[in-house]
Structure formats: structure tokens, C-alpha cells
Design a protein around this motif. Structure first.
Motif, mmCIF file in Angstrom:
data_model
loop_
_atom_site.group_PDB
_atom_site.id
_atom_site.type_symbol
_atom_site.label_atom_id
_atom_site.label_comp_id
_atom_site.label_asym_id
_atom_site.label_seq_id
_atom_site.Cartn_x
_atom_site.Cartn_y
_atom_site.Cartn_z
ATOM 1 N N ASP A 1 0.833 -1.205 0.000
ATOM 2 C CA ASP A 1 0.000 0.000 0.000
ATOM 3 C C ASP A 1 0.868 1.256 0.000
ATOM 4 N N ARG A 2 0.616 2.126 -0.976
ATOM 5 C CA ARG A 2 1.301 3.424 -1.096
ATOM 6 C C ARG A 2 2.831 3.270 -1.100
ATOM 7 N N TYR A 3 3.292 2.337 -1.897
ATOM 8 C CA TYR A 3 4.728 2.114 -2.038
ATOM 9 C C TYR A 3 5.366 3.282 -2.785
ATOM 10 N N GLU A 4 6.480 3.798 -2.269
ATOM 11 C CA GLU A 4 7.162 4.936 -2.875
ATOM 12 C C GLU A 4 8.655 4.663 -3.050
ATOM 13 N N GLY A 5 8.992 3.424 -3.331
ATOM 14 C CA GLY A 5 10.386 3.077 -3.557
ATOM 15 C C GLY A 5 10.772 3.173 -5.021
ATOM 16 N N LYS A 6 12.038 3.049 -5.283
ATOM 17 C CA LYS A 6 12.550 3.098 -6.640
ATOM 18 C C LYS A 6 12.393 1.739 -7.299
ATOM 19 N N VAL A 7 11.885 1.743 -8.529
ATOM 20 C CA VAL A 7 11.742 0.514 -9.310
ATOM 21 C C VAL A 7 12.576 0.663 -10.577
ATOM 22 N N TRP A 8 13.385 -0.357 -10.843
ATOM 23 C CA TRP A 8 14.333 -0.269 -11.960
ATOM 24 C C TRP A 8 14.473 -1.632 -12.607
ATOM 25 N N PHE A 9 14.391 -1.681 -13.940
ATOM 26 C CA PHE A 9 14.551 -2.952 -14.660
ATOM 27 C C PHE A 9 15.415 -2.748 -15.890
ATOM 28 N N LYS A 10 16.477 -3.555 -15.982
ATOM 29 C CA LYS A 10 17.368 -3.462 -17.131
ATOM 30 C C LYS A 10 18.235 -4.712 -17.198
ATOM 31 N N TYR A 11 18.430 -5.190 -18.429
ATOM 32 C CA TYR A 11 19.288 -6.367 -18.660
ATOM 33 C C TYR A 11 18.846 -7.578 -17.833
ATOM 34 N N GLY A 12 17.550 -7.707 -17.654
ATOM 35 C CA GLY A 12 17.031 -8.859 -16.938
ATOM 36 C C GLY A 12 17.011 -8.736 -15.433
ATOM 37 N N LEU A 13 17.451 -7.612 -14.895
ATOM 38 C CA LEU A 13 17.493 -7.409 -13.451
ATOM 39 C C LEU A 13 16.417 -6.417 -13.021
ATOM 40 N N LEU A 14 15.614 -6.840 -12.050
ATOM 41 C CA LEU A 14 14.562 -5.995 -11.496
ATOM 42 C C LEU A 14 14.959 -5.599 -10.078
ATOM 43 N N TYR A 15 14.992 -4.296 -9.833
ATOM 44 C CA TYR A 15 15.328 -3.799 -8.502
ATOM 45 C C TYR A 15 14.119 -3.090 -7.906
ATOM 46 N N LEU A 16 13.789 -3.464 -6.674
ATOM 47 C CA LEU A 16 12.718 -2.827 -5.920
ATOM 48 C C LEU A 16 13.333 -2.208 -4.679
ATOM 49 N N GLY A 17 13.371 -0.896 -4.642
ATOM 50 C CA GLY A 17 13.998 -0.211 -3.528
ATOM 51 C C GLY A 17 13.100 -0.135 -2.312
ATOM 52 N N PRO A 18 13.675 0.189 -1.159
ATOM 53 C CA PRO A 18 12.867 0.348 0.064
ATOM 54 C C PRO A 18 11.937 1.550 -0.066
ATOM 55 N N SER A 19 10.796 1.458 0.584
ATOM 56 C CA SER A 19 9.818 2.536 0.520
ATOM 57 C C SER A 19 10.030 3.500 1.672
ATOM 58 N N SER A 20 9.769 4.767 1.422
ATOM 59 C CA SER A 20 9.894 5.780 2.466
ATOM 60 C C SER A 20 8.660 5.847 3.352
ATOM 61 N N ARG A 21 7.607 5.128 2.976
ATOM 62 C CA ARG A 21 6.382 5.120 3.765
ATOM 63 C C ARG A 21 6.327 3.872 4.627
ATOM 64 N N GLN A 22 5.778 3.992 5.797
ATOM 65 C CA GLN A 22 5.691 2.865 6.710
ATOM 66 C C GLN A 22 4.544 1.919 6.362
ATOM 67 N N GLU A 23 3.594 2.372 5.545
ATOM 68 C CA GLU A 23 2.432 1.535 5.243
ATOM 69 C C GLU A 23 2.792 0.341 4.364
ATOM 70 N N THR A 24 3.845 0.473 3.572
ATOM 71 C CA THR A 24 4.165 -0.574 2.616
ATOM 72 C C THR A 24 4.803 -1.775 3.284
ATOM 73 N N ILE A 25 4.711 -2.914 2.614
ATOM 74 C CA ILE A 25 5.316 -4.136 3.129
ATOM 75 C C ILE A 25 6.811 -4.196 2.803
ATOM 76 N N ARG A 26 7.295 -3.273 1.996
ATOM 77 C CA ARG A 26 8.695 -3.328 1.555
ATOM 78 C C ARG A 26 9.517 -2.259 2.279
ATOM 79 N N GLN A 27 10.282 -2.702 3.243
ATOM 80 C CA GLN A 27 11.130 -1.808 3.997
ATOM 81 C C GLN A 27 12.608 -1.980 3.661
ATOM 82 N N SER A 28 12.911 -2.893 2.757
ATOM 83 C CA SER A 28 14.292 -3.094 2.318
ATOM 84 C C SER A 28 14.307 -3.360 0.830
ATOM 85 N N GLY A 29 15.462 -3.151 0.211
ATOM 86 C CA GLY A 29 15.581 -3.344 -1.232
ATOM 87 C C GLY A 29 15.632 -4.821 -1.615
ATOM 88 N N GLN A 30 15.305 -5.095 -2.870
ATOM 89 C CA GLN A 30 15.294 -6.462 -3.353
ATOM 90 C C GLN A 30 15.700 -6.490 -4.832
#
Length: 217
Positions: free
Chosen positions: A183-212
Motif C-alpha cells: 500500500d502506497r509504495y514509494e520506492g525506486k523501481v528499476w529494470f534493465k538487462y534482466g534485473l529488477l530492482y525494488l527499492g525500500p519505501s519511504s512510507r511505513q504503510e508498505t510491506i517493503r522496507q528493504s531493497g530487493q
């Protein structure tokens, strides 16, 4: 073959012909042969087709929402849709379809009252999987994001009438899977050369608090 005491030679010949034809022939309707499964793979580049995720004429966002499904459901209900037949259909009509942002990856949104669904094209994997960043809001405070993985391919259908039958072509978008962003994810999303990066979100509501990092082949 005529004098053989069994059907084995006949079966062998039929099997040989079937192997040569492979999946091309699926049945006969009257005296006319209709092929329903041509040897075509997924479509990587859409520049030769009418519809696109990055420029007009855009794939209707409500088609992608139908594939994504309801947040209240578990599993998949609709996994493939014909874009040719659905893009401007009454079923997927939206009062407002907006395109925002500049460059190669605009945000395409469909609004219906307080409901809003949008997608943004991230790119394509080496095997032909298209990645879409989607946002789904039902009118409340929640704005749920995800990464959708879809493929596009040409498919053949049969059209029957009392006096004739014919093949028709379909441009099919198929859901491969999705990856929730929360919910209300505000992280960086980047995809190139087959690699997908999901950055940590600055909001506490999201389930993503670390990069992947993920590799999408």
C-alpha cells in the motif's frame, strides 16, 4: 499396409504425419481444415502491432486490471484476454483514460468515479515477458501497487456460421504472475538487462522496507 494383419503400420504412418504437422492441425469442420494453434511464440517487440504499452494506441488499463484480479480473491480467475476484441469493448469501457509523463514509459490510467487503475511499462525480459508497474485504488485511502508479468502472442480462433467458417486472429495478453509492492509504495523501481530492482519505501504503510533484486529471464 493393406495386407498387414494389424493396424500398427497405419498407426505408424498417422503418427509420422502428425509429427511432421506437429500442433498445426486441431480438427476438421466439414470439409475445411482449420488450424487453431500455429507455431508462433511470444511477441517481444510491439512496434509492428496496433496496440502498445508505451505509445498510442495504448492497451486499455482495464484489461490489465481484469488480469490482475481483486485484492480480496486468492489465485487467478482471468489469465488471458484478446486485446483486439477487448480494447474498445463495452466490457472494458472507462469514462476517462489518461496518459501522463514524458519519455518512453508514460503512465496510462483509467478512472471510473473514485476508482483508478494505472500501469507503467518497465521493459521486457530476454524470453519475452513484459513487466508493468501497476497501481490500483478503489476509492479509499489504499493505493496498492504491484509488478505484473505478462506475455503477448498471436492466437487463432474459429468463427462459425450456418453457411461458412473461417479463422480469425487474436492478440492475446496473458498473465504470468504478479509481485506485490504494498500500500502506497514509494520506492525506486528499476529494470534493465534482466534485473529488477525494488527499492525500500519511504512510507511505513508498505510491506517493503528493504531493497530487493530479482533476475527475470
Amino acid at each position: 499396409m493393406y495386407t498387414a494383419p494389424s493396424y500398427e503400420p497405419f498407426i505408424a504412418i498417422v503418427a509420422t504425419i502428425a509429427a511432421l504437422l506437429k500442433d498445426e492441425i486441431h480438427g476438421f469442420i466439414g470439409a475445411k481444415r482449420i488450424s487453431l494453434n500455429p507455431r508462433r511464440g511470444v511477441i517481444g517487440n510491439l512496434k509492428h502491432y496496433r496496440y502498445s504499452f508505451t505509445h498510442d494506441e495504448f492497451v486499455n488499463p482495464l484489461i490489465i486490471r481484469e488480469l490482475y484480479g481483486w485484492l480480496s480473491d486468492i489465485g487467478d480467475q482471468v489469465v488471458a484476454i484478446d486485446i483486439y476484441g477487448a480494447n474498445k469493448s463495452n466490457r472494458y469501457f472507462s469514462e476517462h483514460v489518461e496518459v501522463s509523463g514524458d519519455g518512453k514509459a508514460p503512465i496510462v490510467s483509467a478512472k471510473d468515479g473514485e476508482q483508478n487503475f494505472s500501469y507503467q511499462y518497465l521493459g521486457r525480459s530476454f524470453s519475452g515477458i513484459h513487466l508493468l508497474r501497476i497501481s490500483d485504488s478503489g476509492g479509499g485511502s489504499g493505493i496498492f501497487g504491484a509488478i505484473m508479468f505478462v506475455t503477448l502472442s498471436l492466437d487463432i480462433a474459429v468463427e462459425l456460421s450456418p453457411n461458412s467458417n473461417a479463422r480469425s486472429e487474436r492478440l492475446v495478453v496473458k498473465k504470468i504472475g504478479s509481485l506485490p509492492l504494498g500500500d502506497r509504495y514509494e520506492g525506486k523501481v528499476w529494470f534493465k538487462y534482466g534485473l529488477l530492482y525494488l527499492g525500500p519505501s519511504s512510507r511505513q504503510e508498505t510491506i517493503r522496507q528493504s531493497g530487493q533484486w530479482l533476475m527475470i529471464l
